[in-house]
Design an enzyme around this catalytic site. Structure first.
Site, short mmCIF file in Angstrom:
data_model
loop_
_atom_site.label_atom_id
_atom_site.label_comp_id
_atom_site.label_asym_id
_atom_site.label_seq_id
_atom_site.Cartn_x
_atom_site.Cartn_y
_atom_site.Cartn_z
N ASP A 112 -3.76 0.46 6.65
CA ASP A 112 -2.53 0.46 5.88
C ASP A 112 -2.59 1.63 4.91
OD1 ASP A 112 -0.08 -0.89 4.82
OD2 ASP A 112 -1.03 -2.61 5.80
N ASP A 213 3.14 1.99 4.44
CA ASP A 213 3.84 1.01 3.62
C ASP A 213 5.09 1.60 2.96
OD1 ASP A 213 3.44 -1.75 2.43
OD2 ASP A 213 3.55 -0.61 0.56
N GLU A 266 6.66 1.57 7.75
CA GLU A 266 7.41 0.38 7.36
C GLU A 266 8.59 0.91 6.56
OE1 GLU A 266 7.25 -3.70 4.74
OE2 GLU A 266 6.65 -1.79 3.94
N HIS A 335 2.46 -10.22 7.69
CA HIS A 335 1.95 -10.90 6.49
C HIS A 335 3.04 -11.14 5.44
CE1 HIS A 335 2.22 -6.74 5.48
NE2 HIS A 335 1.99 -7.00 4.21
#
Ligand code: ISL
Ligand code: CA
Length: 572
Positions: A112, A213, A266, A335
């Site tokens: 990530d 992210d 994302e 998540h």
């Protein structure tokens, strides 16, 4: 049920198609995956001990949620040192062993990448907040107040103002997430330089790419007041800005293009046009993006206000993304999202009696995931049909977002019982309960006390039980992964939706002369298929019926009907 199909160890690359298009990605949320030392927190050694499980399932890529040093205000999405491993998770040498052990099993690892913000405990921020003339001041976004108030009206993703006043200098810093996650200033070229060097550090260690992210919010074009909105006031000043595109292009040309790696962004609130600006091959920015529109099929306005699941809404969003974006990053769980079987299927999973329906529903979504065009991303426990958490009161919750949003709802005078109900349904903690490996008291996850409540349904929903049974959700995932690996039209083929009865999703995946027909019945009852579908099943010309490659039900769709929640793939 799989017909005439033998599951083989996957052939990982098909022709000249890049490996990240053919492999299946499995997301690990390290805190909740497997605890090796009994402290109640999952760790890297725990992951290593489960690599054979993942290899056996057919996983080709692991996406590891953050394992970096962090004060854990947002479970690692608040990084205080990008080059070290959090002691809860292990050491750098554990990480190197994980990479090597995964490689031995032909599994690649992506990490990530959280570069919109750092932790307020990162050394850069400690320096930055110390004085206005510190060299790190400009690494973050500082501003003086306006008439004794915040510099503008922007609101945070986690509710409330996006600004926090810092006593040391009396100025405010911007935080689009929690106040312990100050936003980096991407107008400062030094920030990009730091990030380039961090990327190389991990890529040189053998990491195969990054999940980036909230990557489309990193560049703030201006700090003016935003148009007042229910959520995210100010967003027009930072969503998918020109400045963001040029940063991504330079990261791609300076770093990513030098390695055999891939990136998935994302990206919040993106349209298909935004997605194409970020990931169409000629743009040279990202390889694919996670969008959110298809996750709104059970929401009104925003994720906190859930309504009943509207399958037709899901289909039309998916159809649009399949048609307008060449390569999607497909997912239904991660998540941040409640579990499919609970949110879309309303299966609580507490009652053993629901097993058959819950498993059929989990398999329905599995067929959808592996037959859409794009890279499939699955989340730990999805292959077991895991459900939402069985939280009893506020003491069972852990997520900063849940607490912040509950605080805001209370301020708005929502009754306490209503707040609890809304949060319980949508909380990110639903996805973060420990992985259910076995029926034992620690669920095979830990020998100690888990950091977050383990679901009591571990007694009947767990990996050991799933692996022991041929008709389990786990067995179904395993066969589907292999089927996609062996069937180029499913991985590379084009997508074409076919007219179908209400709440049935039907489409063709085609590559040269090969065609697969996918039929998914989201109705809780059997349904008669219409002519547009039937004509594929028994073509009038040559009289050959299609061959069923996989189905979650023994009912034969070639008879012209689909069973309740039946999903199948038919080779024509
Ligand atoms: O949960 C969400 C979507 O349902 C969002 O509000 C989410 O916070 C947003 O998608 C951004 O998520 C990512 O960045 C956050 C982190 O808390 C999330 O876990 C991460 O996936 C901040 O780093
Ligand atoms: Ca541990």
């Amino acid at each position: 049920m799989f017909f005439g199909f033998k599951s083989k160890r996957s052939k990982k690359t098909v022709g000249s198609v890049p490996w990240w298009k053919t492999r299946t990605v499995y997301q690990i949320y390290p805190r909740s995956f497997c605890d090796s030392n009994g402290d109640g927190i999952g760790d890297i050694r725990g992951i290593i001990s489960k690599l054979d499980y993942l290899a056996d399932l057919g996983v080709g890529i692991i996406w590891l949620s953050p394992v970096y040093n962090s004060p854990n205000d947002d479970n690692g999405y608040d990084i205080s040192d990008y080059r070290s491993i959090h002691p809860d998770f292990g050491t750098l040498s554990d990480m190197k062993r994980l990479i090597a052990e995964a490689e031995r099993r032909d599994i690649k690892i992506i990490m990530d990448l959280v570069i919109n913000h750092t932790s307020d405990e990162h050394e850069w921020f400690k320096q930055s907040r110390s004085s206005k003339d510190n060299p790190y001041r400009d690494y973050y976004i500082w501003h003086e107040g306006k008439n004794g108030k915040e510099p503008n009206n922007w609101t945070s993703f986690f509710a409330g103002s996006a600004w926090e006043k810092d006593v040391r200098t009396g100025e405010y810093y911007l935080h689009l997430f929690s106040k312990k996650q100050p936003d980096l200033n991407w107008k400062n070229p030094k920030v990009a330089e730091e990030v380039r060097s961090i990327l190389k550090y991990w890529l040189d260690m053998g990491i195969a790419g990054f999940r980036c992210d909230v990557i489309n919010v990193i560049y703030k074009t201006s700090l003016e007041d935003g148009k007042k909105r229910l959520i995210l006031t100010g967003r027009e000043h930072y969503l998918s800005q020109k400045g963001c595109h040029s940063i991504l292009r330079s990261l791609k040309s300076d770093v990513f293009s030098q390695y055999d790696c891939f990136t998935v962004g994302e990206t919040v609130m993106v349209s298909t046009a935004d997605a194409n600006e970020l990931c169409a091959p000629e743009r040279k920015e990202l390889d694919m993006v996670f969008s959110f529109e298809h996750m709104d099929a059970d929401c009104i306005n925003n994720k906190w206000f859930k309504t009943s699941f509207k399958p037709e809404k899901l289909f039309s969003v998916l159809e649009k993304w399949q048609n307008e974006v060449d390569w999607n990053a497909n997912y239904f769980e991660n998540h941040d999202q409640p579990r499919i079987v609970s949110r879309y299927g309303s299966f609580t999973g507490i009652a053993e009696s629901e097993k058959e329906g819950r498993e059929r529903f989990a398999k329905l979504f599995a067929v959808l995931l592996f037959t859409l065009r794009g890279t499939p991303f699955m989340y730990q426990g999805q292959e077991l049909g895991m459900t939402n958490g069985d939280f009893k009161d506020w003491g069972d919750l852990r997520d900063v977002e849940s607490f912040n949003v509950a605080g805001l709802m209370k301020k708005l005078h929502f009754p306490a019982s209503k707040v609890w109900k809304l949060i319980l349904k949508a909380s990110r903690d639903n996805a973060r309960t420990p992985m259910q490996w076995s029926a034992e008291s620690g669920g095979g996850f830990t020998a100690g006390t888990p950091w977050i409540k383990l679901n009591a349904n571990r007694a009947h929903i767990n990996a050991r039980e799933q692996i022991s049974r041929e008709d389990s959700v786990y067995a179904f995932y395993k066969k589907l992964i292999a089927l996609r690996n062996e069937t180029p039209e499913l991985s590379e083929g084009s997508f074409k939706r076919i007219k179908s009865p209400k709440n049935v999703f039907a489409y063709l995946r085609s590559l040269s002369a090969h065609n697969c027909l996918v039929l998914l019945n989201f109705n809780r009852h059997a349904i008669r298929l219409n002519h547009d579908i039937q004509k594929y099943l028994v073509p009038e010309k040559n009289g050959h019926a299609g061959r069923i490659l996989c189905s979650n039900d023994s009912h034969n769709p070639l008879s012209g009907t689909l069973g309740a929640h039946q999903a199948c793939i038919i080779r024509l």
